[in-house]
Design a protein around this motif. Structure first.
Motif, PDB file in Angstrom:
ATOM      1  N   SER A   1      29.474  43.743  45.111  1.00  0.00           N
ATOM      2  CA  SER A   1      30.631  44.567  45.434  1.00  0.00           C
ATOM      3  C   SER A   1      30.516  45.159  46.841  1.00  0.00           C
ATOM      4  O   SER A   1      31.467  45.144  47.621  1.00  0.00           O
TER       5      SER A   1
ATOM      6  N   ARG B   1      33.083  42.889  48.758  1.00  0.00           N
ATOM      7  CA  ARG B   1      34.337  43.452  48.263  1.00  0.00           C
ATOM      8  C   ARG B   1      35.486  42.989  49.144  1.00  0.00           C
ATOM      9  O   ARG B   1      35.433  43.077  50.362  1.00  0.00           O
TER      10      ARG B   1
ATOM     11  N   GLN C   1      32.430  36.008  46.307  1.00  0.00           N
ATOM     12  CA  GLN C   1      31.643  37.048  45.643  1.00  0.00           C
ATOM     13  C   GLN C   1      30.552  36.414  44.778  1.00  0.00           C
ATOM     14  O   GLN C   1      29.398  36.866  44.790  1.00  0.00           O
TER      15      GLN C   1
ATOM     16  N   GLN D   1      26.868  51.566  51.353  1.00  0.00           N
ATOM     17  CA  GLN D   1      27.916  50.919  50.563  1.00  0.00           C
ATOM     18  C   GLN D   1      27.436  50.559  49.156  1.00  0.00           C
ATOM     19  O   GLN D   1      28.239  50.433  48.231  1.00  0.00           O
TER      20      GLN D   1
ATOM     21  N   VAL E   1      31.837  50.127  41.903  1.00  0.00           N
ATOM     22  CA  VAL E   1      31.720  48.674  41.807  1.00  0.00           C
ATOM     23  C   VAL E   1      33.055  48.048  41.426  1.00  0.00           C
ATOM     24  O   VAL E   1      33.686  48.459  40.450  1.00  0.00           O
ATOM     25  N   ALA E   2      33.486  47.061  42.185  1.00  0.00           N
ATOM     26  CA  ALA E   2      34.728  46.343  41.881  1.00  0.00           C
ATOM     27  C   ALA E   2      34.558  45.549  40.588  1.00  0.00           C
ATOM     28  O   ALA E   2      33.507  44.968  40.349  1.00  0.00           O
TER      29      ALA E   2
ATOM     30  N   SER F   1      35.855  42.789  39.778  1.00  0.00           N
ATOM     31  CA  SER F   1      35.654  41.367  40.057  1.00  0.00           C
ATOM     32  C   SER F   1      34.186  41.061  40.346  1.00  0.00           C
ATOM     33  O   SER F   1      33.690  39.970  40.030  1.00  0.00           O
ATOM     34  N   SER F   2      33.485  42.031  40.922  1.00  0.00           N
ATOM     35  CA  SER F   2      32.075  41.819  41.245  1.00  0.00           C
ATOM     36  C   SER F   2      31.206  41.806  39.988  1.00  0.00           C
ATOM     37  O   SER F   2      30.176  41.135  39.943  1.00  0.00           O
TER      38      SER F   2
END
Length: 218
Positions: A114, A118, A125, A162, A167-168, A170-171
Motif C-alpha cells: 500500500s 498505492r 501492486q 508512508q 492500508v488500501a 486493494s493492497s
C-alpha cells in the motif's frame, strides 16, 4: 495369500487417509455449519461491526449475510462462504499456515504494498508484493518479510513514514494474490519509478518490464 492381504490392507489405509485429507482440505464454514470456527467468525464480524446476532456457533442467515457484507467491503466474491481467503482477511486463517507466514507478516506485506504502490494498477501492486517475496527467497536478501522490508535503504516508505498510513483494501488483496503465487514481475527483485529515482546504481539494473509507473528489474 498373506502378501495379497497386506496389499489390500495397505490400499484401504491409503484410501481412508486420502479421504480424510480431502475432507480437511475442503472444510470451510458456510450456511448450516456449526462449531468453534463459526463462533470465532461471528465474534470477529461482531467486533468489525458486521454482525449483531447471537454468538452461538451456528452459521445461519444472519451470519451468512454478515459474511457477504464483509466480503463486499474488502472486494472478495460475496458468496457468503467463509473459505480460506475470507478467513485470511478476517485474520482467522491458520494461515498463513499454508503460506508459511504469520498473520502479522501478511499484514506487513499488505502495508508495504500500500505504501509503495498505492494508486498503481492492481497488477502493479501484486508485482511489488511479489518482489518482496522474491527477495525473501533470494540468497542476497534477508529470509523473512520483515527482514526484507526493514533492510536499511530498501524501501523509501520506511524512511518517509508512508508505511504507517492506512492500508488500501486493494493492497490487502494484492498481498494475498502474491502469497498465492501470482508474480507479474516474472521473478524480479527490484523495481523503481524512473521519474523519481535518483540512484545511479538502481538505474543500471536490466529492466525486464514496466507496470504502471514502475519498472521491474533483476
Amino acid at each position: 495369500m498373506k502378501k495379497l492381504f497386506v496389499l489390500i490392507s495397505l490400499l484401504l489405509v491409503l484410501s481412508l487417509a486420502a479421504a480424510i485429507i480431502g475432507m480437511h482440505v475442503s472444510a470451510l464454514s458456510k450456511y448450516g455449519s456449526t462449531g468453534g470456527e463459526v463462533t470465532q467468525i461471528q465474534q470477529k464480524l461482531q467486533s468489525l461491526g458486521f454482525y449483531s446476532g447471537a454468538v452461538d456457533g451456528v452459521y445461519g442467515k444472519q451470519t451468512r449475510d454478515a459474511v457477504v457484507a464483509f466480503q463486499k467491503s474488502v472486494g472478495l466474491t460475496p458468496d457468503g462462504i467463509a473459505g480460506s481467503k475470507t478467513l485470511l482477511y478476517l485474520g482467522l486463517s491458520e494461515s498463513s499456515g499454508s503460506y508459511g507466514y504469520s498473520q502479522s507478516e501478511v499484514d506487513l506485506l499488505a502495508r508495504t504494498i500500500s505504501a509503495e504502490a498505492r494508486g498503481e494498477p492492481y497488477e502493479g501492486q501484486v508485482a511489488v508484493g511479489a518482489v518482496i517475496l522474491n527477495r525473501v527467497e533470494h540468497p542476497s536478501f534477508p529470509n523473512t518479510i520483515a527482514g526484507v522490508v526493514y533492510q536499511k535503504g530498501a524501501f523509501s516508505c520506511i524512511d518517509d513514514g508512508q508505511i504507517n498510513q492506512p492500508v488500501a483494501e486493494s493492497s490487502k488483496r494484492a498481498a494475498v494474490d502474491a502469497l498465492n503465487g501470482w508474480d507479474p514481475s516474472n521473478g524480479c527483485i527490484y523495481y523503481y519509478n524512473p521519474v523519481t529515482a535518483t540512484s545511479r546504481w538502481i538505474r543500471s539494473r536490466p529492466i525486464m518490464l514496466t507496470i504502471g509507473k514502475h519498472v521491474f528489474c533483476m
